[in-house]
Motif scaffolding. Structure first.
Motif, mmCIF file in Angstrom:
data_model
loop_
_atom_site.group_PDB
_atom_site.id
_atom_site.type_symbol
_atom_site.label_atom_id
_atom_site.label_comp_id
_atom_site.label_asym_id
_atom_site.label_seq_id
_atom_site.Cartn_x
_atom_site.Cartn_y
_atom_site.Cartn_z
ATOM 1 N N MET A 102 0.778 -1.193 0.069
ATOM 2 C CA MET A 102 -0.048 -0.074 0.091
ATOM 3 C C MET A 102 0.822 1.166 0.085
ATOM 4 O O MET A 102 0.362 2.466 -0.674
ATOM 5 C CB MET A 102 -0.862 0.121 1.262
ATOM 6 N N GLY A 103 1.917 1.055 0.571
ATOM 7 C CA GLY A 103 2.770 2.512 0.636
ATOM 8 C C GLY A 103 3.396 2.669 -0.424
ATOM 9 O O GLY A 103 3.512 3.832 -0.763
ATOM 10 N N LEU A 104 3.805 1.624 -1.242
ATOM 11 C CA LEU A 104 4.319 1.866 -2.925
ATOM 12 C C LEU A 104 3.090 2.280 -3.745
ATOM 13 O O LEU A 104 3.227 3.399 -4.578
ATOM 14 C CB LEU A 104 4.653 0.519 -3.439
ATOM 15 N N GLU A 135 9.903 -11.238 2.041
ATOM 16 C CA GLU A 135 10.183 -10.036 3.049
ATOM 17 C C GLU A 135 10.988 -9.059 1.920
ATOM 18 O O GLU A 135 10.952 -7.863 2.291
ATOM 19 C CB GLU A 135 11.277 -10.444 4.265
ATOM 20 N N ARG A 136 11.989 -9.552 1.495
ATOM 21 C CA ARG A 136 12.849 -8.471 0.757
ATOM 22 C C ARG A 136 12.186 -8.153 -0.399
ATOM 23 O O ARG A 136 12.176 -6.844 -0.724
ATOM 24 C CB ARG A 136 14.133 -9.501 0.384
ATOM 25 N N LEU A 137 11.246 -8.869 -1.008
ATOM 26 C CA LEU A 137 10.296 -8.500 -2.222
ATOM 27 C C LEU A 137 9.574 -7.305 -2.007
ATOM 28 O O LEU A 137 9.333 -6.384 -2.769
ATOM 29 C CB LEU A 137 9.779 -9.591 -2.699
ATOM 30 N N PHE A 138 8.992 -7.188 -0.800
ATOM 31 C CA PHE A 138 7.808 -6.319 -0.620
ATOM 32 C C PHE A 138 8.569 -4.933 0.142
ATOM 33 O O PHE A 138 7.679 -4.000 0.367
ATOM 34 C CB PHE A 138 6.847 -6.748 0.468
ATOM 35 N N THR A 139 9.804 -5.013 0.562
ATOM 36 C CA THR A 139 10.569 -3.754 1.060
ATOM 37 C C THR A 139 10.750 -2.859 -0.103
ATOM 38 O O THR A 139 11.315 -3.179 -1.374
ATOM 39 C CB THR A 139 12.004 -4.252 1.691
ATOM 40 N N ASN A 140 10.476 -1.609 0.088
ATOM 41 C CA ASN A 140 10.448 -0.541 -1.114
ATOM 42 C C ASN A 140 11.081 0.883 -0.385
ATOM 43 O O ASN A 140 11.429 0.886 0.651
ATOM 44 C CB ASN A 140 9.266 -0.447 -1.766
ATOM 45 N N LYS A 141 11.128 1.888 -1.140
ATOM 46 C CA LYS A 141 11.727 3.244 -0.872
ATOM 47 C C LYS A 141 10.917 3.671 0.013
ATOM 48 O O LYS A 141 11.357 4.757 0.665
ATOM 49 C CB LYS A 141 12.008 4.092 -2.287
ATOM 50 N N TYR A 142 9.668 3.355 0.233
ATOM 51 C CA TYR A 142 8.768 3.984 1.022
ATOM 52 C C TYR A 142 8.564 3.260 2.434
ATOM 53 O O TYR A 142 7.876 3.845 3.242
ATOM 54 C CB TYR A 142 7.178 4.214 0.806
ATOM 55 N N SER A 143 9.275 2.215 2.456
ATOM 56 C CA SER A 143 9.233 1.307 3.868
ATOM 57 C C SER A 143 10.432 1.493 4.688
ATOM 58 O O SER A 143 11.577 1.578 4.339
ATOM 59 C CB SER A 143 8.817 0.120 3.551
ATOM 60 N N TYR A 144 10.040 1.654 6.023
ATOM 61 C CA TYR A 144 11.058 1.351 6.937
ATOM 62 C C TYR A 144 10.748 0.515 8.034
ATOM 63 O O TYR A 144 9.608 0.074 8.123
ATOM 64 C CB TYR A 144 11.050 2.810 7.741
ATOM 65 N N LEU A 145 11.939 -0.237 8.478
ATOM 66 C CA LEU A 145 11.736 -1.254 9.599
ATOM 67 C C LEU A 145 11.745 -0.449 11.046
ATOM 68 O O LEU A 145 12.596 0.420 11.256
ATOM 69 C CB LEU A 145 12.844 -2.060 9.652
ATOM 70 N N LEU A 146 10.478 -0.779 11.658
ATOM 71 C CA LEU A 146 10.486 -0.014 13.024
ATOM 72 C C LEU A 146 10.617 -1.262 13.963
ATOM 73 O O LEU A 146 9.426 -1.902 14.490
ATOM 74 C CB LEU A 146 9.079 0.675 13.012
ATOM 75 N N ALA A 147 11.766 -1.777 14.287
ATOM 76 C CA ALA A 147 11.834 -2.986 15.139
ATOM 77 C C ALA A 147 11.167 -3.049 16.608
ATOM 78 O O ALA A 147 11.464 -1.781 17.276
ATOM 79 C CB ALA A 147 13.257 -3.309 15.149
ATOM 80 N N SER A 148 10.858 -3.967 16.870
ATOM 81 C CA SER A 148 10.470 -3.942 18.566
ATOM 82 C C SER A 148 11.521 -4.291 19.519
ATOM 83 O O SER A 148 11.211 -4.224 20.702
ATOM 84 C CB SER A 148 9.167 -5.047 18.563
ATOM 85 N N SER A 149 12.727 -4.681 18.950
ATOM 86 C CA SER A 149 13.914 -4.718 19.793
ATOM 87 C C SER A 149 15.160 -4.640 18.985
ATOM 88 O O SER A 149 15.042 -4.756 17.730
ATOM 89 C CB SER A 149 13.917 -6.460 20.399
ATOM 90 N N ASN A 150 16.136 -4.611 19.647
ATOM 91 C CA ASN A 150 17.403 -4.277 18.826
ATOM 92 C C ASN A 150 17.974 -5.493 18.287
ATOM 93 O O ASN A 150 18.290 -5.400 17.165
ATOM 94 C CB ASN A 150 18.541 -3.734 19.911
ATOM 95 N N SER A 151 17.498 -6.667 18.674
ATOM 96 C CA SER A 151 17.844 -7.952 18.036
ATOM 97 C C SER A 151 16.891 -7.767 16.579
ATOM 98 O O SER A 151 17.442 -8.544 15.597
ATOM 99 C CB SER A 151 17.414 -9.124 18.897
ATOM 100 N N GLU A 152 15.917 -7.669 16.816
ATOM 101 C CA GLU A 152 15.014 -7.657 15.515
ATOM 102 C C GLU A 152 15.681 -6.739 14.454
ATOM 103 O O GLU A 152 15.491 -6.830 13.223
ATOM 104 C CB GLU A 152 13.584 -7.149 15.880
ATOM 105 N N LYS A 153 15.925 -5.418 15.047
ATOM 106 C CA LYS A 153 16.607 -4.390 14.162
ATOM 107 C C LYS A 153 17.839 -5.027 13.374
ATOM 108 O O LYS A 153 17.909 -4.828 12.378
ATOM 109 C CB LYS A 153 17.169 -3.234 14.758
ATOM 110 N N GLU A 154 18.699 -5.415 14.160
ATOM 111 C CA GLU A 154 19.909 -6.244 13.681
ATOM 112 C C GLU A 154 19.580 -7.200 12.626
ATOM 113 O O GLU A 154 20.345 -7.541 11.523
ATOM 114 C CB GLU A 154 21.014 -6.816 14.706
ATOM 115 N N ARG A 155 18.262 -8.187 12.794
ATOM 116 C CA ARG A 155 18.178 -9.213 12.123
ATOM 117 C C ARG A 155 17.547 -8.600 10.623
ATOM 118 O O ARG A 155 17.788 -9.208 9.725
ATOM 119 C CB ARG A 155 16.955 -10.041 12.726
ATOM 120 N N GLY A 156 16.916 -7.618 10.756
ATOM 121 C CA GLY A 156 16.433 -6.927 9.518
ATOM 122 C C GLY A 156 17.424 -6.228 8.488
ATOM 123 O O GLY A 156 17.451 -6.691 7.418
#
Length: 373
Positions: A102-104, A135-156
């Motif tokens: 939808m963001g795209l 997960e990679r396919l749907f990431t685009n220039k309008y999307s950001y990861l807003l991780a719920s933990s630092n581990s999740e952020k690093e994983r992304g």
């Protein structure tokens, strides 16, 4: 006023997360609308003034189903075309796919909070690769990861789903638990026990927990209360069989979904909270344990390691080592002074890092800053 559209399959921790956001974010600055599944929740979403929020039900389901998913995409598109939000916040794997698409389409900023990435949910390597590809396919220039933990952020970032500069952090947080209500259910377990919250599933790895309990009971009689045995418990029969084979029927209480106030009561009165999870986002049950001053013994998984500092407010067990798990549980049970120290440190960790009344400002600032980029 900034309008935020939340898209999700609203169950479990994902549901808890969104409600904590909408009930605490500044309702004079942010208007929240909810787009969720037909069969996930019938409980109204409310703002900080207890006003019911506008919500829409769509064909968003947990399972992958091409027909349902296409219907959900079309329904969501029509809703967003009407509502025209300034920001989209997508929660959970399914919400993340629809939200980023939808963001795209609308050229709108999207924040994606997985609450544990979908590719972690399977031990099948082919499925894992497919989920990661999606997960990679749907990431685009309008999307950001807003991780719920630092581990999740690093994983992304490490799994190349998001670039480092597009990976942000908003820790899952809860309202301080200042009052413990009496149980609304009958207490059928002994006064002294250890506990966990987790459906019997691949993620929660309750089978390992029963193995550990078996080893613990060879040395000391210990009762385990398992809460949250409800939806999506695909390993329940396996867990029940293991309990039976180990002759632990009298040592384990399995509780279906119950009121959160009951969960708080049980965690507060427990000697130790334990988690054998293979992965997490940032588990609310452990945040609640910190708030309730309950020491924890947990696996070294995403989410768990963010909340528990080994030797400070609990123990972190590497490589799912059942012997070490058993030893640390027994050590805590036999050492009241260590338990008390861990209890105090747990409470301090909560107050410093995971109180939503303090942290919600961080999310407000992230939303505002995104509109100025």
């Amino acid at each position: 006023m900034i309008k935020v559209a939340h898209i999700l399959h609203s169950v479990g921790g994902v549901d808890v997360s969104l409600r904590l956001i909408t009930e605490n974010i500044n309702s004079e600055e942010f208007e929240n609308i909810i787009i969720h599944g037909i069969k996930d929740t019938d409980v109204d979403f409310r703002d900080q003034n207890n006003t019911i929020l506008k919500s829409y039900k769509t064909s968003i389901y947990r399972e992958i189903n091409i027909i349902n998913d296409l219907i959900a995409i079309i329904q969501t598109y029509k809703i967003l075309k009407k509502e025209r939000p300034d920001i989209i916040h997508a929660h959970s794997a399914k919400g993340g796919i629809i939200g980023r698409l939808m963001g795209l389409l609308f050229k709108t900023k999207v924040f994606y909070t997985p609450q544990a990435f979908s590719f972690l949910s399977t031990e099948n390597n082919l499925k894992r690769k497919i989920y990661l590809f999606i997960e990679r396919l749907f990431t685009n220039k309008y999307s950001y990861l807003l991780a719920s933990s630092n581990s999740e952020k690093e994983r992304g970032v490490n799994n190349k789903i998001f670039k480092k500069e597009k990976a942000l952090l908003y820790n899952n947080s809860i309202v301080d638990i200042k009052k413990i209500e009496d149980l609304s259910i009958e207490k059928t377990w002994p006064e002294e026990y250890i506990c966990t919250v987790g459906r019997p599933s691949y993620q929660k790895n309750i089978e390992l927990m029963i193995d550990v309990l078996h080893e613990v009971n060879k040395i000391k009689e210990v009762h385990l209360v398992i809460m949250g045995v409800g939806f999506h418990s695909d390993k329940l029969e396996e867990v029940q069989e293991k309990i039976k084979n180990y002759n632990l029927t009298e040592k384990v209480t399995l509780l279906n979904w119950t009121k959160r106030t009951d969960v708080f009561n049980i965690i507060k009165e427990s000697k130790i909270y334990i988690s054998t999870a293979r992965y997490e986002g940032l588990p609310y049950s452990i945040i609640e344990s910190l708030a309730l001053s309950t020491p924890c013994v947990v696996t070294d998984s995403d989410g768990n390691r963010d909340l528990i500092i080994d030797g400070y407010n609990g123990y972190v067990i590497k490589n799912q080592n059942s012997t070490e798990f058993k030893d640390k549980i027994l050590h805590l049970l036999d050492n009241k002074e260590v338990r008390n120290t861990f209890s105090d440190n747990s409470r301090n960790e909560f107050l410093q890092k995971y109180n939503v009344e303090k942290n919600i400002k961080n999310l407000e600032n992230i939303y505002i800053a995104s509109l100025n980029r």
